[in-house]
Design an enzyme around this catalytic site. Structure first.
Site, PDB file in Angstrom:
ATOM      1  N   SER A 111       0.838  -1.202   0.000  1.00  0.00           N
ATOM      2  CA  SER A 111       0.000   0.000   0.000  1.00  0.00           C
ATOM      3  C   SER A 111       0.868   1.245   0.000  1.00  0.00           C
ATOM      4  O   SER A 111       1.953   1.268   0.601  1.00  0.00           O
ATOM      5  CB  SER A 111      -0.858  -0.019   1.265  1.00  0.00           C
ATOM      6  OG  SER A 111      -1.487   1.224   1.438  1.00  0.00           O
ATOM      7  N   TYR A 144      -1.454  -1.041  10.578  1.00  0.00           N
ATOM      8  CA  TYR A 144      -1.703  -1.629   9.260  1.00  0.00           C
ATOM      9  C   TYR A 144      -0.518  -1.342   8.321  1.00  0.00           C
ATOM     10  O   TYR A 144       0.022  -2.248   7.683  1.00  0.00           O
ATOM     11  CB  TYR A 144      -3.007  -1.057   8.678  1.00  0.00           C
ATOM     12  CG  TYR A 144      -3.175  -1.337   7.210  1.00  0.00           C
ATOM     13  CD1 TYR A 144      -3.385  -2.638   6.750  1.00  0.00           C
ATOM     14  CD2 TYR A 144      -3.109  -0.308   6.266  1.00  0.00           C
ATOM     15  CE1 TYR A 144      -3.526  -2.901   5.396  1.00  0.00           C
ATOM     16  CE2 TYR A 144      -3.247  -0.566   4.915  1.00  0.00           C
ATOM     17  CZ  TYR A 144      -3.453  -1.863   4.478  1.00  0.00           C
ATOM     18  OH  TYR A 144      -3.581  -2.116   3.136  1.00  0.00           O
ATOM     19  N   LYS A 161       2.342  -3.976   6.581  1.00  0.00           N
ATOM     20  CA  LYS A 161       2.635  -4.095   5.138  1.00  0.00           C
ATOM     21  C   LYS A 161       4.130  -3.887   4.890  1.00  0.00           C
ATOM     22  O   LYS A 161       4.736  -4.583   4.072  1.00  0.00           O
ATOM     23  CB  LYS A 161       1.827  -3.060   4.347  1.00  0.00           C
ATOM     24  CG  LYS A 161       0.366  -3.391   4.243  1.00  0.00           C
ATOM     25  CD  LYS A 161       0.139  -4.572   3.304  1.00  0.00           C
ATOM     26  CE  LYS A 161      -1.281  -5.074   3.352  1.00  0.00           C
ATOM     27  NZ  LYS A 161      -1.504  -6.293   2.566  1.00  0.00           N
TER      28      LYS A 161
END
Ligand code: NAD
Ligand code: UD1
Length: 337
Positions: A124, A148, A152
């Site tokens: 992302s 989050y 990643k």
């Protein structure tokens, strides 16, 4: 190629299945349906008129992974399976690290046992964090601001180290900007289980009458109209980036990062206006303060993907809003319709 698609019943995974099948690839799906429904695969099968092997299971489950690898013998894996809600990641950090990092580790180990050497990973743009300059290129420093985002970035690091140690494997790390839109059939689209966190599905639910008004988070950013700017990318363009990445992985060893965006950005107000045009009705809004953790503007420099993957986005903002509206109005309750 035989391609194992983890999380293939999800929003981006389902659109990617259709593009892979259209290009003649064979696909197999592993999904535990924590954020999807098997109805998605029924629709993908009908639309493509192709067989899809599928397994219900967790990407952290080594014995399930071994079974899938033995049955299907994938030549590549596209790894979508993961958790993506930023707010929830702050409340449940261990769960997020377990699924997003642990899932990637389990998958790489199973690939090793099965001799599978290529992986495309869903990363992302959130790994960049607060921009030091825009547009972000792939050399921009990474400093994610959420659990989050850190999960990643950790998975990216593991994939890079794995590729460096193996030598003859390929890891393509795709940093998605803001995926929106739906398949042209209006049969496949984004179907958030709870209140949507993201802008476009929220606007779509207001347009269809499921929610009263869009709350606009912040109007005092240093942007032309004071609202946040994002690089929205049509999910079909994003799906096609995975097909291009597969071709790339077949010819390149090592790990490589790519921004997957359009290189253009739109504000919240511009998105609302574009959606009003697509659905031909007005979208009520209410102004609120900034959302915690939000940044003012994000925009991709997509030149590396164009030069090395031979991929660029082709869909316009009107395509994004029109396809979202076609999907939402045909499926007001998503896949439960
Ligand atoms: P999604 O939730 O629709 O799809 C994820 C899929 O993975 C779902 O079908 C879910 O049931 C499945 N899944 C979750 N945990 C699993 C597990 N432990 N084992 C097996 N399956 C599991 O999300 P999406 O929008 O399609 O995103 C796909 C990937 O792209 C995710 O990894 C996400 O973090 C990443 N990503 C998404 C966005 C976005 O805005 N949608 C942006 C950047 C990156
Ligand atoms: C969010 C995530 C990010 C993730 C990305 C794509 C946060 C803090 N960030 O980013 O990690 O990679 O989704 O999944 O959640 N907006 C409103 N009202 C709404 C919803 C959004 O005004 O109801 C605004 C936001 O403030 C932002 C823009 O719309 O300016 C886009 O928001 P969103 O779709 O949530 O995406 P990101 O903020 O980029």
């Amino acid at each position: 190629m035989r391609v194992l698609v983890t999380g293939g019943a999800g929003y981006i995974g389902s659109h990617t299945l259709l593009e892979l099948l259209a290009q003649g690839h064979e696909v197999c799906v592993l999904d535990n349906y924590t954020n999807a429904t098997p109805e998605v695969l029924t629709r993908v099968r009908t639309l493509s008129n192709r067989t899809i092997l599928d397994y219900t299971g967790d990407v952290r489950d080594a014995s399930m992974l071994d079974k899938v690898m033995q049955d299907f013998m994938p030549e590549a894996v596209i790894h979508f399976a993961g958790l993506k809600a930023v707010g929830e990641s702050t409340e449940k950090p261990l769960y997020y690290y377990d699924v997003n990092v642990g899932g990637t580790l389990a998958l790489l180990r199973a690939m090793g046992r099965a001799g599978c050497r290529r992986i495309i990973f869903s990363s992302s743009a959130t790994v960049y964090g607060e921009p030091i300059y825009l547009p972000y290129d792939e050399a921009h420093p990474t400093a994610p601001t959420s659990v989050y985002g850190r999960s990643k970035l950790m998975a990216e690091g593991i994939l890079s180290d794995w590729a460096a140690a193996q030598g003859d494997v390929s890891a393509v790390l795709l940093r998605y900007f803001n995926p929106v839109g739906a398949h042209a059939s209006a049969q496949i689209g984004e179907d958030p289980k709870d209140v949507p966190n993201n802008l476009m599905p929220y606007i779509a639910q207001v347009a269809v009458g499921k929610r009263e008004a869009l709350t606009v988070f912040g109007d005092d950013y240093e942007t032309p109209d004071g609202t946040g700017l994002r690089d929205y990318i049509h999910v079909v363009d994003l799906a096609r980036a995975h097909v291009a990445a597969l071709d790339y992985a077949a010819n390149h060893a090592g790990a490589r990062h790519f921004n997957i965006g359009t290189g253009q950005s739109y504000s919240v107000r511009e998105m609302v206006r574009a959606f009003e045009k697509a659905c031909n009705r007005s979208i009520p809004t209410q102004q609120a303060g900034r959302r915690a953790g939000d940044i003012a503007a994000m925009q991709a420099d997509p030149r590396r993907a164009a030069a090395e993957l031979g991929w660029s986005a082709t869909h316009t903002l009107d395509d994004m809003t029109a396809s979202t509206w076609a999907w939402q109005s045909a499926n007001p309750h998503g896949y439960d319709t």
